[in-house]
Design a protein around this motif. Structure first.
Motif, PDB file in Angstrom:
ATOM      1  N   MET A   1       0.831  -1.200   0.000  1.00 50.94           N
ATOM      2  CA  MET A   1       0.000   0.000   0.000  1.00 50.94           C
ATOM      3  C   MET A   1       0.865   1.249   0.000  1.00 50.94           C
ATOM      4  N   LEU A   2       0.511   2.226  -0.783  1.00 51.50           N
ATOM      5  CA  LEU A   2       1.251   3.472  -0.834  1.00 51.50           C
ATOM      6  C   LEU A   2       0.947   4.296   0.418  1.00 51.50           C
ATOM      7  N   THR A   3       1.991   4.831   1.035  1.00 51.52           N
ATOM      8  CA  THR A   3       1.859   5.612   2.261  1.00 51.52           C
ATOM      9  C   THR A   3       2.439   7.000   2.054  1.00 51.52           C
ATOM     10  N   ILE A   4       1.740   8.002   2.544  1.00 48.85           N
ATOM     11  CA  ILE A   4       2.239   9.367   2.514  1.00 48.85           C
ATOM     12  C   ILE A   4       2.652   9.769   3.925  1.00 48.85           C
ATOM     13  N   HIS A   5       3.904  10.196   4.063  1.00 44.99           N
ATOM     14  CA  HIS A   5       4.411  10.722   5.327  1.00 44.99           C
ATOM     15  C   HIS A   5       4.431  12.244   5.203  1.00 44.99           C
ATOM     16  N   ALA A   6       3.742  12.917   6.106  1.00 40.85           N
ATOM     17  CA  ALA A   6       3.596  14.369   6.024  1.00 40.85           C
ATOM     18  C   ALA A   6       4.108  15.026   7.296  1.00 40.85           C
ATOM     19  N   ALA A   7       4.616  16.259   7.158  1.00 35.93           N
ATOM     20  CA  ALA A   7       5.119  17.013   8.308  1.00 35.93           C
ATOM     21  C   ALA A   7       5.060  18.503   7.993  1.00 35.93           C
ATOM     22  N   PRO A   8       5.048  19.346   9.022  1.00 38.68           N
ATOM     23  CA  PRO A   8       5.056  20.792   8.784  1.00 38.68           C
ATOM     24  C   PRO A   8       6.243  21.273   7.956  1.00 38.68           C
ATOM     25  N   LEU A   9       7.361  20.537   8.030  1.00 35.98           N
ATOM     26  CA  LEU A   9       8.540  20.907   7.246  1.00 35.98           C
ATOM     27  C   LEU A   9       9.221  19.646   6.751  1.00 35.98           C
ATOM     28  N   VAL A  10       9.474  19.576   5.445  1.00 33.76           N
ATOM     29  CA  VAL A  10      10.229  18.463   4.858  1.00 33.76           C
ATOM     30  C   VAL A  10      11.566  19.009   4.367  1.00 33.76           C
ATOM     31  N   LEU A  11      12.642  18.391   4.815  1.00 32.22           N
ATOM     32  CA  LEU A  11      13.995  18.777   4.399  1.00 32.22           C
ATOM     33  C   LEU A  11      14.569  17.651   3.542  1.00 32.22           C
ATOM     34  N   PRO A  12      14.494  17.740   2.226  1.00 30.21           N
ATOM     35  CA  PRO A  12      15.026  16.663   1.380  1.00 30.21           C
ATOM     36  C   PRO A  12      16.551  16.545   1.461  1.00 30.21           C
ATOM     37  N   VAL A  13      17.238  17.652   1.757  1.00 30.94           N
ATOM     38  CA  VAL A  13      18.702  17.789   1.737  1.00 30.94           C
ATOM     39  C   VAL A  13      19.180  17.703   0.280  1.00 30.94           C
ATOM     40  N   GLY A  14      19.811  18.754  -0.191  1.00 29.19           N
ATOM     41  CA  GLY A  14      20.209  18.830  -1.588  1.00 29.19           C
ATOM     42  C   GLY A  14      19.157  19.471  -2.465  1.00 29.19           C
ATOM     43  N   ALA A  15      18.007  19.798  -1.867  1.00 33.82           N
ATOM     44  CA  ALA A  15      16.926  20.482  -2.579  1.00 33.82           C
ATOM     45  C   ALA A  15      16.229  21.403  -1.578  1.00 33.82           C
ATOM     46  N   ALA A  16      15.390  22.288  -2.071  1.00 40.00           N
ATOM     47  CA  ALA A  16      14.737  23.271  -1.209  1.00 40.00           C
ATOM     48  C   ALA A  16      13.802  22.600  -0.202  1.00 40.00           C
ATOM     49  N   ALA A  17      13.746  23.163   1.000  1.00 45.34           N
ATOM     50  CA  ALA A  17      12.811  22.693   2.017  1.00 45.34           C
ATOM     51  C   ALA A  17      11.377  22.909   1.547  1.00 45.34           C
ATOM     52  N   VAL A  18      10.479  22.062   2.011  1.00 45.95           N
ATOM     53  CA  VAL A  18       9.065  22.155   1.637  1.00 45.95           C
ATOM     54  C   VAL A  18       8.243  22.363   2.899  1.00 45.95           C
ATOM     55  N   VAL A  19       7.628  23.532   3.024  1.00 44.23           N
ATOM     56  CA  VAL A  19       6.738  23.807   4.144  1.00 44.23           C
ATOM     57  C   VAL A  19       5.423  23.066   3.918  1.00 44.23           C
ATOM     58  N   ASP A  20       4.905  22.447   4.989  1.00 44.37           N
ATOM     59  CA  ASP A  20       3.706  21.608   4.896  1.00 44.37           C
ATOM     60  C   ASP A  20       3.901  20.605   3.755  1.00 44.37           C
ATOM     61  N   GLY A  21       4.955  19.796   3.901  1.00 46.54           N
ATOM     62  CA  GLY A  21       5.345  18.889   2.829  1.00 46.54           C
ATOM     63  C   GLY A  21       4.955  17.452   3.080  1.00 46.54           C
ATOM     64  N   ALA A  22       5.237  16.626   2.092  1.00 46.59           N
ATOM     65  CA  ALA A  22       4.885  15.214   2.181  1.00 46.59           C
ATOM     66  C   ALA A  22       5.808  14.386   1.294  1.00 46.59           C
ATOM     67  N   VAL A  23       5.986  13.142   1.699  1.00 47.26           N
ATOM     68  CA  VAL A  23       6.756  12.172   0.922  1.00 47.26           C
ATOM     69  C   VAL A  23       5.880  10.941   0.734  1.00 47.26           C
ATOM     70  N   ALA A  24       5.611  10.584  -0.511  1.00 44.07           N
ATOM     71  CA  ALA A  24       4.829   9.381  -0.808  1.00 44.07           C
ATOM     72  C   ALA A  24       5.782   8.214  -0.994  1.00 44.07           C
ATOM     73  N   VAL A  25       5.484   7.108  -0.321  1.00 43.38           N
ATOM     74  CA  VAL A  25       6.343   5.928  -0.352  1.00 43.38           C
ATOM     75  C   VAL A  25       5.558   4.755  -0.926  1.00 43.38           C
ATOM     76  N   ASP A  26       6.131   4.138  -1.939  1.00 45.16           N
ATOM     77  CA  ASP A  26       5.531   2.965  -2.570  1.00 45.16           C
ATOM     78  C   ASP A  26       6.530   1.819  -2.435  1.00 45.16           C
ATOM     79  N   GLY A  27       6.214   0.856  -1.582  1.00 47.74           N
ATOM     80  CA  GLY A  27       7.176  -0.208  -1.304  1.00 47.74           C
ATOM     81  C   GLY A  27       8.382   0.363  -0.594  1.00 47.74           C
ATOM     82  N   ASP A  28       9.577   0.153  -1.156  1.00 43.84           N
ATOM     83  CA  ASP A  28      10.786   0.679  -0.526  1.00 43.84           C
ATOM     84  C   ASP A  28      11.308   1.928  -1.230  1.00 43.84           C
ATOM     85  N   ARG A  29      10.482   2.531  -2.100  1.00 39.51           N
ATOM     86  CA  ARG A  29      10.935   3.672  -2.902  1.00 39.51           C
ATOM     87  C   ARG A  29      10.075   4.913  -2.660  1.00 39.51           C
TER      88      ARG A  29
END
Length: 216
Positions: A1-29
């Protein structure tokens, strides 16, 4: 099942921070990364996990061998006698003199669990391939192995930020779409607070898409 992890601030590192951001995870990717509204709109059926503070890549531990084999991590059932913190020096040597393989293996596993509770997803070598206890525990943990770094200064610490490195130096790998989903969430408002307070603020660790630690 695809899962979205969300937080007030996402720091990808190497790219711009995302305020009220999210990361969608499908399997291990990582399937998507960006503003929460955009990610959830693109994946409306996904399960959503919301974390406080900030979400970022999992951390790298540069002193794993010392932390796993140079000290003893007490079993919770031993807390009345030994306390809850790792035992070093003379106390460790006293215990080592009578420690059997099963007790040593338990200590190594608990050390790895402590690392996960500090947001660690990557271990930098060298790790002794000739040590079956260490080799088996690390292999089963799913933690990513990296080449050994230059010898860090100071004593080993479960908190990767204790070495004083910047964020890019302390994470395992940046968050990128298509990359492995190794994430950590910390209950702090920003990078400055994280570096000041350290990795003990970790509230969740995701290893290859699996939630392996969640603070109670």
């Amino acid at each position: 099942m695809l899962t979205i992890h969300a937080a007030p601030l996402v720091l990808p590192v190497g790219a711009a921070a995302v305020v009220d951001g999210a990361v969608a995870v499908d399997g291990d990717r990582i399937a998507a990364l960006g503003p929460y509204e955009e990610v959830t709109a693109a994946h409306p059926a996904a399960r959503v996990r919301r974390w406080p503070g900030l979400l970022m890549p999992g951390l790298r531990q540069d002193r794993p061998a010392e932390l796993l084999t140079g000290c003893y991590h007490p079993d919770p059932r031993e807390s009345a006698e030994l306390g809850e913190l790792p035992l070093w020096g003379a106390e460790f040597e006293r215990l080592s003199a009578t420690m059997d393989a099963a007790r040593r293996a338990g200590s190594v596993r608990r050390g790895l669990q402590r690392m996960l509770r500090h947001g660690t997803t990557h271990l930098a070598g060298p790790l002794d391939a000739a040590d079956p206890v260490l080799r088996t525990a690390v292999s089963r943990s799913g933690l990513v192995l990296l080449p050994p770094p230059p010898a860090p200064p100071g004593p080993p610490d479960l908190d990767p930020f204790a070495a004083g490195g910047d964020l890019a130096r302390t994470v395992g790998a940046p968050l990128t779409v298509g990359g492995r989903a190794d994430l950590a969430a910390f209950d702090v408002p920003d990078e400055a607070a994280l570096r000041a307070g350290g990795a003990r603020a970790c509230v969740a660790t995701v290893l290859a898409g699996r939630l392996v630690h969640r603070a109670r």
